[in-house]
Design a protein around this motif. Structure first.
Motif, PDB file in Angstrom:
ATOM      1  N   ILE A  49       2.840 -69.523 -72.426  1.00  0.00           N
ATOM      2  CA  ILE A  49       1.941 -69.913 -71.343  1.00  0.00           C
ATOM      3  C   ILE A  49       0.934 -68.798 -71.091  1.00  0.00           C
ATOM      4  CG2 ILE A  49       3.762 -71.304 -70.280  1.00  0.00           C
ATOM      5  CD1 ILE A  49       3.856 -69.130 -68.037  1.00  0.00           C
ATOM      6  N   CYS A  50      -0.150 -69.138 -70.422  1.00  0.00           N
ATOM      7  CA  CYS A  50      -1.166 -68.166 -70.046  1.00  0.00           C
ATOM      8  C   CYS A  50      -1.296 -68.131 -68.529  1.00  0.00           C
ATOM      9  CB  CYS A  50      -2.521 -68.533 -70.643  1.00  0.00           C
ATOM     10  SG  CYS A  50      -2.580 -68.533 -72.443  1.00  0.00           S
ATOM     11  N   THR A  51      -1.350 -66.953 -67.961  1.00  0.00           N
ATOM     12  CA  THR A  51      -1.642 -66.845 -66.541  1.00  0.00           C
ATOM     13  C   THR A  51      -3.129 -67.096 -66.322  1.00  0.00           C
ATOM     14  OG1 THR A  51      -2.167 -64.488 -66.575  1.00  0.00           O
ATOM     15  CG2 THR A  51       0.162 -65.102 -66.291  1.00  0.00           C
ATOM     16  N   GLY A  52      -3.513 -67.244 -65.068  1.00  0.00           N
ATOM     17  CA  GLY A  52      -4.921 -67.388 -64.735  1.00  0.00           C
ATOM     18  C   GLY A  52      -5.625 -66.047 -64.754  1.00  0.00           C
ATOM     19  N   PHE A  53      -6.943 -66.082 -64.944  1.00  0.00           N
ATOM     20  CA  PHE A  53      -7.746 -64.866 -64.945  1.00  0.00           C
ATOM     21  C   PHE A  53      -7.900 -64.306 -63.535  1.00  0.00           C
ATOM     22  CE2 PHE A  53      -9.362 -67.180 -68.691  1.00  0.00           C
ATOM     23  CZ  PHE A  53      -9.288 -66.190 -69.657  1.00  0.00           C
ATOM     24  N   ASP A  54      -8.111 -63.010 -63.460  1.00  0.00           N
ATOM     25  CA  ASP A  54      -8.487 -62.361 -62.204  1.00  0.00           C
ATOM     26  C   ASP A  54      -9.976 -62.626 -61.972  1.00  0.00           C
ATOM     27  OD1 ASP A  54      -9.051 -60.721 -60.071  1.00  0.00           O
ATOM     28  OD2 ASP A  54      -8.066 -58.944 -60.903  1.00  0.00           O
ATOM     29  N   THR A  55     -10.299 -63.339 -60.908  1.00  0.00           N
ATOM     30  CA  THR A  55     -11.681 -63.772 -60.662  1.00  0.00           C
ATOM     31  C   THR A  55     -12.427 -62.877 -59.671  1.00  0.00           C
ATOM     32  OG1 THR A  55     -10.901 -65.265 -58.912  1.00  0.00           O
ATOM     33  CG2 THR A  55     -11.119 -66.184 -61.141  1.00  0.00           C
ATOM     34  N   ARG A  56     -11.990 -61.644 -59.515  1.00  0.00           N
ATOM     35  CA  ARG A  56     -12.586 -60.785 -58.484  1.00  0.00           C
ATOM     36  C   ARG A  56     -14.080 -60.547 -58.684  1.00  0.00           C
ATOM     37  NH1 ARG A  56      -9.449 -55.266 -60.301  1.00  0.00           N
ATOM     38  NH2 ARG A  56     -10.151 -55.239 -62.476  1.00  0.00           N
ATOM     39  N   GLU A  57     -14.594 -60.652 -59.923  1.00  0.00           N
ATOM     40  CA  GLU A  57     -16.014 -60.409 -60.193  1.00  0.00           C
ATOM     41  C   GLU A  57     -16.805 -61.691 -60.406  1.00  0.00           C
ATOM     42  OE1 GLU A  57     -17.227 -57.485 -59.887  1.00  0.00           O
ATOM     43  OE2 GLU A  57     -15.330 -56.379 -59.758  1.00  0.00           O
ATOM     44  N   VAL A  58     -16.184 -62.850 -60.191  1.00  0.00           N
ATOM     45  CA  VAL A  58     -16.845 -64.122 -60.482  1.00  0.00           C
ATOM     46  C   VAL A  58     -17.401 -64.726 -59.195  1.00  0.00           C
ATOM     47  CG1 VAL A  58     -16.590 -66.414 -61.523  1.00  0.00           C
ATOM     48  CG2 VAL A  58     -15.196 -64.493 -62.350  1.00  0.00           C
ATOM     49  N   PRO A  59     -18.703 -65.002 -59.145  1.00  0.00           N
ATOM     50  CA  PRO A  59     -19.269 -65.618 -57.928  1.00  0.00           C
ATOM     51  C   PRO A  59     -18.527 -66.900 -57.568  1.00  0.00           C
ATOM     52  CG  PRO A  59     -21.018 -64.942 -59.429  1.00  0.00           C
ATOM     53  CD  PRO A  59     -19.738 -64.761 -60.177  1.00  0.00           C
ATOM     54  N   LEU A  60     -18.326 -67.118 -56.291  1.00  0.00           N
ATOM     55  CA  LEU A  60     -17.619 -68.274 -55.741  1.00  0.00           C
ATOM     56  C   LEU A  60     -16.117 -68.231 -56.051  1.00  0.00           C
ATOM     57  CD1 LEU A  60     -20.136 -71.197 -56.435  1.00  0.00           C
ATOM     58  CD2 LEU A  60     -19.863 -69.838 -54.366  1.00  0.00           C
ATOM     59  N   LEU A  61     -15.753 -68.089 -57.318  1.00  0.00           N
ATOM     60  CA  LEU A  61     -14.333 -68.134 -57.680  1.00  0.00           C
ATOM     61  C   LEU A  61     -13.559 -66.918 -57.174  1.00  0.00           C
ATOM     62  CD1 LEU A  61     -14.365 -69.532 -61.333  1.00  0.00           C
ATOM     63  CD2 LEU A  61     -14.258 -70.760 -59.152  1.00  0.00           C
TER      64      LEU A  61
END
Length: 260
Positions: free
Chosen positions: A123-135
């Motif tokens: 399985i894959c975990t979700g990405f860290d979205t700290r630098e993604v606008p909105l997400l």
């Protein structure tokens, strides 16, 4: 140095999921998208005689977890692969009002089925979205879902590709222009991480340093953000409001286990 398999003897692989696993924005030689799963399959096939490794990719862009469970998971019972990768639930987590605890319960039900019909589940975990606008505002929700997925992996002895801690994908160049899907190099970094999560040694390092990039001015960043909103964000929101999916009328690119 070739990829060297250290712990697993895998001769068949089925990839399940949504646009991430379908390989969006990583153009392949045949006109279809390639992506990290295709790249991983190539690594697993290295050194085998022609026809000695079989691969299927059932992933379809836009699919929610329940759709993946209904359409793709039952195929694993039929195909009985040595390896299955299951990356699902991300589109559910992005939806307003979704509950990561509840999504994780449905995720575990699917893993229980897969564990009965595949030799190894990754399985894959979700990405860290700290630098993604909105997400970036969904970062806590994604982290909660990741915690549940790791616990499920422990209970069912699954392998885990930890995308959250993959620092290389924090670089803007790991992502395509839509900022939702990986670039070709981003897909390659994920494929290398998945290979290492399975116990393979790879010549390339998923965390290899990126070349020095040109530093954007604040004006450049504003201009890029406006262009991204016009070309990608507004159409994405429009599809959500109309109840449409980018995966409508799209079929799996490789629905059968065929020699690679």
């Amino acid at each position: 140095m070739p990829n060297l398999q250290e712990t697993l003897d895998l001769s068949s692989y089925v990839a399940l999921g949504d646009s991430f696993t379908e390989g969006l924005n990583d153009p392949g030689a045949d006109g279809a998208f390639a992506g990290w799963a295709d790249r991983l399959a190539g690594m697993l096939a290295e050194g085998r005689p022609p026809g000695g490794f079989r691969y299927a990719n059932l992933a379809v862009r836009g699919r929610l977890l329940d759709q993946i469970v209904a359409e793709q998971v039952p195929q694993v019972r039929r195909l009985q692969p040595d390896l299955v990768t299951f990356c699902a639930g991300g589109n559910d987590i992005l939806r307003p009002g979704s509950d990561p605890d509840e999504v994780a319960e449905r995720f575990e039900t699917a893993i229980a089925q897969l564990a009965e019909n595949a030799g190894t589940v990754l399985i894959c975990t979700g990405f860290d979205t700290r630098e993604v606008p909105l997400l970036k505002h969904l970062r806590g929700k994604i982290a909660t879902y990741n915690g549940h997925m790791r616990a499920v992996a422990d209970r069912y002895d699954c392998k885990v590709a930890d995308l959250w801690s993959l620092r290389a994908v924090q670089d803007r160049r790991a992502w395509s222009e839509d900022r939702l899907h990986l670039s070709p190099e981003g897909h390659q970094r994920v494929a290398l991480l998945a290979a290492r999560s399975l116990g393979l040694r790879t010549a390339e390092d998923p965390e290899a340093a990126w070349p020095t990039a040109r530093v954007l001015t604040a004006a450049d960043q504003r201009r890029e953000n406006l262009q991204w909103a016009r070309e990608h964000l507004i159409p994405w929101v429009g599809r959500r409001l109309r109840g449409e999916s980018s995966g409508d009328h799209v079929e799996a690119k490789r629905p059968e286990l065929l020699p690679l």
